[in-house]
Design a protein around this motif. Structure first.
Motif, PDB file in Angstrom:
ATOM      1  N   GLY A   1       0.830  -1.208   0.000  1.00 45.49           N
ATOM      2  CA  GLY A   1       0.000   0.000   0.000  1.00 45.49           C
ATOM      3  C   GLY A   1       0.860   1.252   0.000  1.00 45.49           C
ATOM      4  N   VAL A   2       1.948   1.237   0.801  1.00 41.45           N
ATOM      5  CA  VAL A   2       2.870   2.376   0.790  1.00 41.45           C
ATOM      6  C   VAL A   2       3.543   2.490  -0.569  1.00 41.45           C
ATOM      7  CG1 VAL A   2       4.995   3.272   1.802  1.00 41.45           C
ATOM      8  CG2 VAL A   2       3.240   2.353   3.279  1.00 41.45           C
ATOM      9  N   ALA A   3       3.877   1.323  -1.164  1.00 41.51           N
ATOM     10  CA  ALA A   3       4.515   1.349  -2.483  1.00 41.51           C
ATOM     11  C   ALA A   3       3.614   2.015  -3.522  1.00 41.51           C
ATOM     12  CB  ALA A   3       4.871  -0.070  -2.916  1.00 41.51           C
ATOM     13  N   VAL A   4       2.286   1.869  -3.369  1.00 44.36           N
ATOM     14  CA  VAL A   4       1.367   2.497  -4.330  1.00 44.36           C
ATOM     15  C   VAL A   4       1.574   3.997  -4.354  1.00 44.36           C
ATOM     16  CG1 VAL A   4      -1.055   3.001  -4.809  1.00 44.36           C
ATOM     17  CG2 VAL A   4      -0.388   0.717  -4.132  1.00 44.36           C
ATOM     18  N   ILE A   5       1.703   4.603  -3.162  1.00 48.08           N
ATOM     19  CA  ILE A   5       1.794   6.071  -3.164  1.00 48.08           C
ATOM     20  C   ILE A   5       3.218   6.572  -3.299  1.00 48.08           C
ATOM     21  CG2 ILE A   5      -0.347   6.316  -1.875  1.00 48.08           C
ATOM     22  CD1 ILE A   5       1.306   7.121   0.517  1.00 48.08           C
TER      23      ILE A   5
ATOM     24  N   PHE B   1      -6.200   2.786   5.842  1.00 52.09           N
ATOM     25  CA  PHE B   1      -6.965   3.994   5.517  1.00 52.09           C
ATOM     26  C   PHE B   1      -6.049   5.208   5.493  1.00 52.09           C
ATOM     27  CE2 PHE B   1      -9.753   7.543   6.049  1.00 52.09           C
ATOM     28  CZ  PHE B   1     -10.895   7.182   5.384  1.00 52.09           C
ATOM     29  N   THR B   2      -5.116   5.282   6.466  1.00 47.40           N
ATOM     30  CA  THR B   2      -4.211   6.429   6.513  1.00 47.40           C
ATOM     31  C   THR B   2      -3.300   6.467   5.291  1.00 47.40           C
ATOM     32  OG1 THR B   2      -4.238   6.204   8.893  1.00 47.40           O
ATOM     33  CG2 THR B   2      -2.574   7.646   7.972  1.00 47.40           C
ATOM     34  N   ILE B   3      -2.863   5.270   4.829  1.00 48.14           N
ATOM     35  CA  ILE B   3      -2.028   5.239   3.618  1.00 48.14           C
ATOM     36  C   ILE B   3      -2.798   5.825   2.434  1.00 48.14           C
ATOM     37  CG2 ILE B   3      -0.913   3.709   1.962  1.00 48.14           C
ATOM     38  CD1 ILE B   3      -0.293   1.860   4.310  1.00 48.14           C
ATOM     39  N   GLY B   4      -4.066   5.400   2.306  1.00 49.35           N
ATOM     40  CA  GLY B   4      -4.878   5.941   1.220  1.00 49.35           C
ATOM     41  C   GLY B   4      -5.094   7.439   1.357  1.00 49.35           C
ATOM     42  N   PHE B   5      -5.351   7.863   2.585  1.00 51.08           N
ATOM     43  CA  PHE B   5      -5.585   9.287   2.873  1.00 51.08           C
ATOM     44  C   PHE B   5      -4.344  10.109   2.516  1.00 51.08           C
ATOM     45  CE2 PHE B   5      -6.134  12.606   6.312  1.00 51.08           C
ATOM     46  CZ  PHE B   5      -7.183  13.242   5.697  1.00 51.08           C
TER      47      PHE B   5
ATOM     48  N   GLY C   1      -2.091   9.280   0.420  1.00 50.05           N
ATOM     49  CA  GLY C   1      -1.954   9.281  -1.036  1.00 50.05           C
ATOM     50  C   GLY C   1      -2.792  10.360  -1.683  1.00 50.05           C
ATOM     51  N   VAL C   2      -4.040  10.519  -1.196  1.00 47.99           N
ATOM     52  CA  VAL C   2      -4.897  11.560  -1.772  1.00 47.99           C
ATOM     53  C   VAL C   2      -4.326  12.940  -1.469  1.00 47.99           C
ATOM     54  CG1 VAL C   2      -7.182  12.593  -1.653  1.00 47.99           C
ATOM     55  CG2 VAL C   2      -6.959  10.141  -1.701  1.00 47.99           C
ATOM     56  N   MET C   3      -3.758  13.117  -0.259  1.00 52.07           N
ATOM     57  CA  MET C   3      -3.245  14.434   0.108  1.00 52.07           C
ATOM     58  C   MET C   3      -1.938  14.766  -0.609  1.00 52.07           C
ATOM     59  SD  MET C   3      -5.285  15.558   2.534  1.00 52.07           S
ATOM     60  CE  MET C   3      -4.525  16.588   3.745  1.00 52.07           C
ATOM     61  N   LEU C   4      -1.076  13.754  -0.830  1.00 53.26           N
ATOM     62  CA  LEU C   4       0.287  14.058  -1.255  1.00 53.26           C
ATOM     63  C   LEU C   4       0.516  13.904  -2.752  1.00 53.26           C
ATOM     64  CD1 LEU C   4       2.233  12.331   1.648  1.00 53.26           C
ATOM     65  CD2 LEU C   4       1.601  14.720   1.422  1.00 53.26           C
ATOM     66  N   ARG C   5      -0.163  12.955  -3.401  1.00 54.84           N
ATOM     67  CA  ARG C   5       0.132  12.719  -4.807  1.00 54.84           C
ATOM     68  C   ARG C   5      -0.574  13.746  -5.681  1.00 54.84           C
ATOM     69  NH1 ARG C   5       3.070   8.268  -6.366  1.00 54.84           N
ATOM     70  NH2 ARG C   5       3.079   9.479  -8.254  1.00 54.84           N
ATOM     71  N   ARG C   6       0.013  14.014  -6.857  1.00 52.90           N
ATOM     72  CA  ARG C   6      -0.548  15.011  -7.751  1.00 52.90           C
ATOM     73  C   ARG C   6      -1.033  14.410  -9.064  1.00 52.90           C
ATOM     74  NH1 ARG C   6      -1.673  16.978  -4.379  1.00 52.90           N
ATOM     75  NH2 ARG C   6      -0.916  18.654  -3.099  1.00 52.90           N
ATOM     76  N   ASN C   7      -0.949  13.081  -9.184  1.00 57.17           N
ATOM     77  CA  ASN C   7      -1.407  12.422 -10.407  1.00 57.17           C
ATOM     78  C   ASN C   7      -2.813  11.879 -10.157  1.00 57.17           C
ATOM     79  OD1 ASN C   7      -1.862  10.704 -12.534  1.00 57.17           O
ATOM     80  ND2 ASN C   7       0.262  10.054 -12.668  1.00 57.17           N
ATOM     81  N   ILE C   8      -3.787  12.257 -11.004  1.00 56.31           N
ATOM     82  CA  ILE C   8      -5.176  11.898 -10.740  1.00 56.31           C
ATOM     83  C   ILE C   8      -5.378  10.383 -10.683  1.00 56.31           C
ATOM     84  CG2 ILE C   8      -7.421  11.856 -11.860  1.00 56.31           C
ATOM     85  CD1 ILE C   8      -7.327  14.663 -12.351  1.00 56.31           C
TER      86      ILE C   8
ATOM     87  N   LEU D   1      -8.016   6.263  -3.309  1.00 49.87           N
ATOM     88  CA  LEU D   1      -9.420   6.180  -2.887  1.00 49.87           C
ATOM     89  C   LEU D   1      -9.837   4.724  -2.725  1.00 49.87           C
ATOM     90  CD1 LEU D   1     -11.226   8.844  -5.059  1.00 49.87           C
ATOM     91  CD2 LEU D   1     -10.970   8.851  -2.623  1.00 49.87           C
ATOM     92  N   GLU D   2      -9.375   3.868  -3.658  1.00 50.34           N
ATOM     93  CA  GLU D   2      -9.690   2.440  -3.554  1.00 50.34           C
ATOM     94  C   GLU D   2      -9.123   1.859  -2.268  1.00 50.34           C
ATOM     95  OE1 GLU D   2     -11.646   0.677  -5.655  1.00 50.34           O
ATOM     96  OE2 GLU D   2     -11.964   2.746  -6.254  1.00 50.34           O
ATOM     97  N   LEU D   3      -7.897   2.264  -1.914  1.00 50.52           N
ATOM     98  CA  LEU D   3      -7.290   1.768  -0.667  1.00 50.52           C
ATOM     99  C   LEU D   3      -8.169   2.137   0.528  1.00 50.52           C
ATOM    100  CD1 LEU D   3      -3.468   2.455  -0.944  1.00 50.52           C
ATOM    101  CD2 LEU D   3      -4.620   0.285  -0.959  1.00 50.52           C
ATOM    102  N   MET D   4      -8.700   3.365   0.547  1.00 47.04           N
ATOM    103  CA  MET D   4      -9.522   3.793   1.683  1.00 47.04           C
ATOM    104  C   MET D   4     -10.809   2.983   1.759  1.00 47.04           C
ATOM    105  SD  MET D   4      -9.095   7.811   2.270  1.00 47.04           S
ATOM    106  CE  MET D   4      -9.461   8.519   0.706  1.00 47.04           C
ATOM    107  N   LEU D   5     -11.448   2.751   0.592  1.00 45.39           N
ATOM    108  CA  LEU D   5     -12.677   1.946   0.588  1.00 45.39           C
ATOM    109  C   LEU D   5     -12.400   0.543   1.117  1.00 45.39           C
ATOM    110  CD1 LEU D   5     -14.228   2.978  -2.805  1.00 45.39           C
ATOM    111  CD2 LEU D   5     -15.349   3.132  -0.625  1.00 45.39           C
TER     112      LEU D   5
END
Lengths: 169, 107
Positions: A17-21, B15-19, B21-28, B35-39
């Motif tokens: 999961g970390v690798a994804v971001i 959930f935090t990893i997904g969160f 990702g949404v906050m930090l990444r800039r690629n849609i 978002l999938e990770l959070m769900l």
């Protein structure tokens, strides 16, 4: 032994999961997401939810990820070239996420049920697709039909959105 | 032994990893993956509670939660399809998937 397997699956899921971001290359991100979902499916099966585990592999690791990879290749996304990173925004986002994690963990720490182990089952639930189906078609019959309409609307919406407009006028 | 708290902790971390990702990444596209990770983190805690609240009469897990997870997976699949179609339409119009290049609606 079960605890060991649990942490193996959980660690697999979290590391990928970390690798994804963290990956710069979108294809590597998508493939990490597949591995993360496989770890999650393992956790579902350890919770005796076999149907959900199999659905997870079929729908997420199968269908959704193919969709993601297809779009990545269709748009020909390459590894992003490094842009100037907006440090205040990045630090702010990381702090918000960290505070959120601390808050949720403190709530879980106060939950008395969180320290209990799972009660034993009368028998194996390897045939739980029947039980899920019975619940779905009796208690949740109307929501099930609504979800069918939702999927139809999504299908039509996708076709409309991705249709190339014929030369204007 | 594995407790309910173990599963809830892992779910909170996912959930935090997904969160993040949404906050930090800039690629849609990556944001949609986060978002999938959070769900899925929400699904994990639902299934854990389903297994925890064993029905006293039948001594089987509470299947209402699993049906709920089934609905979430269906809605998430539909959402991904619509989201990716939007990204394709956006890319056709603007030739980018980077959120910092899409500032028309920025206040």
């Amino acid at each position: 032994m079960q605890l060991f397997l649990f942490w193996c699956a959980a660690l697999l899921m979290l590391v990928f999961g970390v690798a994804v971001i963290l990956n710069r290359n979108p294809v590597a991100s998508a493939l990490s997401l597949v591995v993360s979902f496989l770890g999650l499916a393992t956790l579902f099966m350890m919770l005796d939810a076999y149907f959900i585990g199999i659905i997870q592999v079929l729908v997420y690791a199968g269908a959704v990820m193919v969709l993601f990879l297809f779009i990545i290749m269709l748009l020909d996304l390459r590894a992003e070239n490094l842009r100037k990173i907006n440090w205040p925004a990045t630090a702010g986002g990381a702090v918000v996420a960290f505070v959120f994690l601390i808050q949720v963990l403190s709530v879980i720490g106060r939950l008395t049920d969180a320290k209990k182990t799972f009660p034993p089952l009368a028998r194996s639930t390897i045939d739980d697709v029947r039980n899920v189906g019975v619940t779905l078609f009796t208690n949740f019959n109307f929501p099930f039909q609504v979800i069918g309409v939702l999927v139809l609307v999504a299908t039509i919406g996708v076709v409309v959105l991705s249709k190339r407009e014929l030369a204007n006028k | 032994m594995i407790t309910l708290g173990n599963y809830l902790t892992v779910s909170a971390m996912l959930f935090t990893i997904g969160f993040a990702g949404v906050m930090l990444r800039r690629n849609i596209v990556i944001i949609l993956m986060s978002l999938e990770l959070m769900l899925n983190a929400a699904n994990l805690s639902l299934v854990a509670f389903s297994r925890f609240h064993v029905d006293l009469r039948t001594s089987l897990p509470n299947y209402n939660a699993q049906v709920f997870v089934f609905f979430i997976i269906t809605v998430a699949a539909a959402e991904v399809a619509v989201g990716l179609a939007l990204i394709v339409a956006l890319y056709r119009a603007r030739r980018t998937t980077h959120v910092e290049d899409l500032t028309t609606l920025k206040f």
